[in-house]
Design a protein around this motif. Structure first.
Motif, short mmCIF file in Angstrom:
data_model
loop_
_atom_site.label_atom_id
_atom_site.label_comp_id
_atom_site.label_asym_id
_atom_site.label_seq_id
_atom_site.Cartn_x
_atom_site.Cartn_y
_atom_site.Cartn_z
N VAL A 9 0.81 -1.23 0.00
CA VAL A 9 0.00 0.00 0.00
C VAL A 9 0.84 1.28 0.00
O VAL A 9 0.33 2.34 -0.35
CB VAL A 9 -1.02 0.01 1.18
CG1 VAL A 9 -2.01 -1.12 1.02
CG2 VAL A 9 -0.34 -0.04 2.53
N VAL A 10 2.11 1.18 0.40
CA VAL A 10 2.96 2.38 0.39
C VAL A 10 4.01 2.30 -0.72
O VAL A 10 4.25 3.28 -1.42
CB VAL A 10 3.66 2.57 1.77
CG1 VAL A 10 4.64 3.74 1.74
CG2 VAL A 10 2.62 2.78 2.87
N HIS A 14 -4.86 2.03 4.37
CA HIS A 14 -5.15 2.54 3.02
C HIS A 14 -6.41 1.91 2.44
O HIS A 14 -7.13 2.55 1.68
CB HIS A 14 -3.95 2.29 2.10
CG HIS A 14 -2.77 3.15 2.44
ND1 HIS A 14 -2.11 3.04 3.65
CD2 HIS A 14 -2.15 4.15 1.77
CE1 HIS A 14 -1.13 3.93 3.68
NE2 HIS A 14 -1.14 4.60 2.56
N ASP A 15 -6.68 0.65 2.79
CA ASP A 15 -7.90 -0.02 2.30
C ASP A 15 -9.13 0.61 2.95
O ASP A 15 -10.12 0.91 2.28
CB ASP A 15 -7.87 -1.52 2.64
CG ASP A 15 -6.78 -2.28 1.88
OD1 ASP A 15 -6.19 -1.70 0.94
OD2 ASP A 15 -6.51 -3.44 2.24
N LEU A 50 -7.92 4.60 -0.02
CA LEU A 50 -6.71 5.09 -0.69
C LEU A 50 -6.07 4.03 -1.58
O LEU A 50 -5.05 4.30 -2.22
CB LEU A 50 -5.68 5.53 0.37
CG LEU A 50 -5.99 6.85 1.07
CD1 LEU A 50 -5.07 7.05 2.27
CD2 LEU A 50 -5.86 8.01 0.10
N THR A 51 -6.63 2.83 -1.58
CA THR A 51 -6.03 1.74 -2.35
C THR A 51 -6.66 1.69 -3.73
O THR A 51 -7.88 1.64 -3.85
CB THR A 51 -6.26 0.39 -1.62
OG1 THR A 51 -5.80 0.52 -0.29
CG2 THR A 51 -5.54 -0.75 -2.32
#
Ligand code: KIV
Length: 289
Positions: free
Chosen positions: A51-52, A219-220, A224-225
């Motif tokens: 995610v990053v 993030h999910d 943001l994913t």
């Protein structure tokens, strides 16, 4: 300052039937917000690889990456217990290797506990870490570091054999001294069985409601994913839309010349302007906008 959540407190919460909330965090500002919101545990997950960092698995994540991100999160967390993942192949080689890796996460990264993937085969390592004063969280079910061996991000523990193996692994981790256990992508009935058999808290992700607590990937859950989002995820906020809209508004204002406005502009005081008058008058007039 709020009292730090301890591993003992988490066990007490299980006993009292109070559910535990854990969210992943990878940097200072987000960790601070999650801590202020009352999240009990912040997980510096190796999911940061996906995610990053934008990888398609957690395998490329190194111990240096984890130490760095753990240090950002632990600096922000005043109340939450900070758990950091031991990344791929930094603990499976030997218990000594695990000890050295965990020491870095705690000494340099400031983590309060470490998480590792695996069941009975990791019991000796868990015991060695716990005996050295390192709280350990286990991780069973879908163990992302073994994604290639498992054949994908698939549900685990559907058959009798698989469910019995999961239970045996969970009990081996508890017996070895783990303070808690993450169960990922396991049918709710099997997760509930494991929760009832263990005295340590079972934290689920894709493991249904019958767990002692839940964990989601930041993030999910915050929208943001991009790309694949697991079915068990719930989106609590659409931050991607907020960020996209804000960035587009900024681009428009820069193009129009409405940003920066008076409020964001530093100007000379009259006497400073006077002192620079000849210099300022030297510059040719700019085209009108
Ligand atoms: O790395 C991670 O974020 C995790 C959670 C999915 C539990 O291990």
């Amino acid at each position: 300052m709020a009292k730090r959540i301890t591993t003992r407190k988490l066990v007490q919460m299980k006993q009292a039937g109070e559910r535990i909330a854990m969210i992943t965090a990878y940097d200072y500002p987000i960790a601070r917000l999650l801590d202020e919101a009352g999240v009990h545990m912040l997980l510096v997950g190796d999911s940061l690889g996906m995610v990053v960092q934008g990888h398609d698995s957690t395998i490329p994540v190194t111990l240096d990456h984890m130490v760095y991100h753990a240090s950002l999160v632990s600096r922000a967390a005043e109340r939450a217990l900070v758990v950091a993942d031991l990344p791929f192949l930094t603990y499976q080689v030997s218990a000594e290797q695990a000890l050295q890796s965990a020491a870095r996460l705690m000494q340099e990264g400031g983590a309060h506990a470490v998480k590792l993937e695996g069941g009975g085969e990791m019991a000796h390592t868990v015991r060695r870490l716990v005996d050295s004063g390192i709280p350990v969280m286990g991780h069973l079910g879908l163990t992302p570091q073994s994604v290639h061996a498992l054949g994908g991000f698939t549900v685990q523990g559907r058959t009798r054999n698989a469910a019995e193996r999961l239970l045996a692994d969970a009990m081996a981790l508890e017996e070895a001294g783990a303070f808690s256990l993450v169960l990922e992508m396991v049918p709710a009935e099997v997760a509930g069985l494991i929760r009832r058999k263990l005295t340590i808290p079972v934290i689920g992700i894709g493991a249904g409601p019958d767990c002692d607590g839940q964990v989601l990937v930041f993030h999910d859950m915050m929208g943001l994913t991009s790309g694949y989002i697991p079915r068990h995820n719930k989106v609590y906020a659409q931050l991607a839309d907020v960020i996209r809209q804000a960035a587009a508004a900024y681009c428009t204002e820069v193009a129009e010349g409405t940003f920066p406005g008076d409020g964001q502009t530093i100007r000379l005081k009259p006497e400073e302007r006077e002192a620079l008058r000849d210099l300022l008058e030297e510059a040719p007039a700019t085209p009108a906008r």
